[in-house]
Design a protein around this motif. Structure first.
Motif, PDB file in Angstrom:
ATOM      1  N   ASP A  92      -2.443   4.140   1.407  1.00 35.20           N
ATOM      2  CA  ASP A  92      -1.408   2.421   1.540  1.00 35.20           C
ATOM      3  C   ASP A  92      -0.924   2.181   0.264  1.00 35.20           C
ATOM      4  OD1 ASP A  92      -2.605   3.165   4.461  1.00 35.20           O
ATOM      5  OD2 ASP A  92      -4.049   1.755   4.335  1.00 35.20           O
ATOM      6  N   ASP A  94      -1.189  -1.237   0.343  1.00 32.02           N
ATOM      7  CA  ASP A  94      -1.574  -2.314  -0.529  1.00 32.02           C
ATOM      8  C   ASP A  94      -2.369  -2.522  -1.989  1.00 32.02           C
ATOM      9  OD1 ASP A  94      -3.480  -1.048   1.175  1.00 32.02           O
ATOM     10  OD2 ASP A  94      -3.110  -2.482   2.507  1.00 32.02           O
ATOM     11  N   SER A  96      -5.066  -0.992  -1.540  1.00 31.00           N
ATOM     12  CA  SER A  96      -7.030  -0.636  -0.535  1.00 31.00           C
ATOM     13  C   SER A  96      -7.368   0.653  -0.992  1.00 31.00           C
ATOM     14  CB  SER A  96      -6.838  -0.728   0.655  1.00 31.00           C
ATOM     15  OG  SER A  96      -6.438  -2.843   1.336  1.00 31.00           O
ATOM     16  N   ARG A 207      -6.320  -6.007   0.913  1.00 28.84           N
ATOM     17  CA  ARG A 207      -5.336  -5.958   0.215  1.00 28.84           C
ATOM     18  C   ARG A 207      -5.012  -7.687  -0.858  1.00 28.84           C
ATOM     19  NH1 ARG A 207      -0.305  -6.144   2.646  1.00 28.84           N
ATOM     20  NH2 ARG A 207      -0.665  -4.247   4.315  1.00 28.84           N
TER      21      ARG A 207
HETATM   22 MG   LIG Z   1      -3.625  -2.288   4.491  1.00 29.80          MG
END
Ligand SMILES: [Mg+2]
Ligand SMILES: Nc1nc2c(ncn2[C@@H]2O[C@H](COP(=O)(O)OP(=O)(O)OP(=O)(O)O)[C@@H](O)[C@H]2O)c(=O)[nH]1
Length: 236
Positions: A92, A94, A96, A207
Motif C-alpha cells: 500500500d 499509505d 501501513s 494511515r
Molecule cells: Mg491503508
C-alpha cells in the motif's frame, strides 16, 4: 539481485506516495516500482508520470476511473509476468506497510512461493486502528480460516511477496474480487495448489495521511467470496 517489482496501487495518494518513493530509494535494494493509478482526482497519476522521467526504476499504468484494488493488482501481475520479474510485492502507498520489512521478505521468498506480512502472529500487531475496525479484521480472519481451512493467521493481509512463477500458474482472468476478498482469494488459490507459504510478523500502522477507501461493499464482497470458496471450491 533477482529482478523484483513492487506494485503499489494508488487512488488519491499525493499525501503519501512522494514520501513513499523517497523511502523506497533509501532501502538500498534494487527494486523496480510499478504504480497502478486509477485516474486519481488529486493528480497522483500525473505526478508519477512526471517522476518517471527522473526515476529509471519507476513505471506507471494509468487506468480510467476507480476499478478496485484487486483488478489493479491483477494488472500489475500481468506486467510482472510480461517483463520477466522473478518476485513481486503487493504494497500500500499509505505507510501501513513499512518498507523496513522488505529485506526480510526477500530472504524468506528464496525458499517459498508466497511470503505474507502478518498482523496476527505473536499477538495482534496493529497500531492506531479503532477497536471496531480491529475487531472486524480479526474476526474476518477467524471466519476466513474456518471457511477455507487455510492455516493462515492473516488471510486478509495485503503486504505480500510472490514468486512470479507461482502467480503464472493461476488463471488471472478468473479473479473477480477487489477488496479484502482479493487478498483471501489469491492466498487460497496458491495454498490449494500446494505452494509454499510463509507468514512473517509485521507491525501494521493505520494511515496517518490521505483518505480511507474502506467501504461496506468491500466487506460484503469478502463475505460472499468466502461462502463461494467454502461451498464451491473457488472454481466459480
Ligand atoms: Mg491503508
Ligand atoms: N488503483 C487503485 N488503487 C486503490 C483502489 N482502492 C484503494 N487503492 C490503493 O490501495 C492501497 C490500499 O488501500 P487503502 O485505502 O489504504 O485501504 P485500507 O488499508 O483497507 O484502508 P485505509 O488505510 O483505512 O484507507 C492504497 O495505496 C490505495 O491508494 C482502487 O480502486 N484502485
Amino acid at each position: 539481485m533477482a529482478k523484483t517489482l513492487v506494485i503499489i496501487p494508488t487512488y488519491n495518494e499525493m499525501d503519501n506516495l512522494p514520501r513513499m518513493l523517497d523511502r523506497l530509494d533509501t532501502t538500498g535494494l534494487e527494486l523496480d516500482v510499478l504504480i497502478v493509478d486509477d485516474g486519481s482526482p488529486d493528480g497522483t497519476g500525473q505526478w508519477v508520470k512526471d517522476q518517471t522521467a527522473k526515476r529509471k526504476n519507476l513505471h506507471l499504468i494509468q487506468r480510467e476511473g476507480k476499478q478496485g484494488l484487486g483488478s489493479a493488482y491483477v494488472r500489475g501481475f500481468r506486467y510482472a509476468i510480461e517483463n520477466g520479474y522473478e518476485f513481486v510485492f503487493e504494497m500500500d502507498a499509505d505507510f501501513s506497510h513499512d518498507p523496513e520489512y522488505l529485506p526480510q521478505f526477500l530472504r524468506e521468498i528464496e525458499a517459498n512461493d508466497l511470503v505474507i506480512g502478518s498482523r496476527y502472529i505473536n499477538g495482534v500487531n496493529v497500531v492506531n486502528w479503532p477497536m471496531s475496525r480491529l475487531l472486524l479484521s480479526y474476526f474476518a480472519n477467524v471466519y476466513a480460516r474456518w471457511a477455507t481451512g487455510m492455516p493462515i493467521q492473516d488471510a486478509t493481509a495485503g503486504f505480500k511477496c510472490y514468486r512470479v512463477a507461482a502467480l503464472k500458474t493461476l488463471d488471472l482472468s478468473k479473479i473477480r474480487s477487489s477488496g479484502y476478498g482479493f487478498q483471501i482469494e489469491l492466498k487460497y488459490k496458491l495454498w490449494k495448489k500446494g505452494f509454499r507459504i510463509k507468514e512473517i510478523p509485521i507491525i501494521f500502522r493505520d494511515r496517518t495521511a490521505g483518505t480511507s477507501k474502506m467501504s461496506g461493499g468491500i466487506i460484503k464482497e469478502a463475505l460472499f467470496l468466502l461462502i463461494r470458496l467454502r461451498f464451491f471450491g473457488g472454481s466459480a
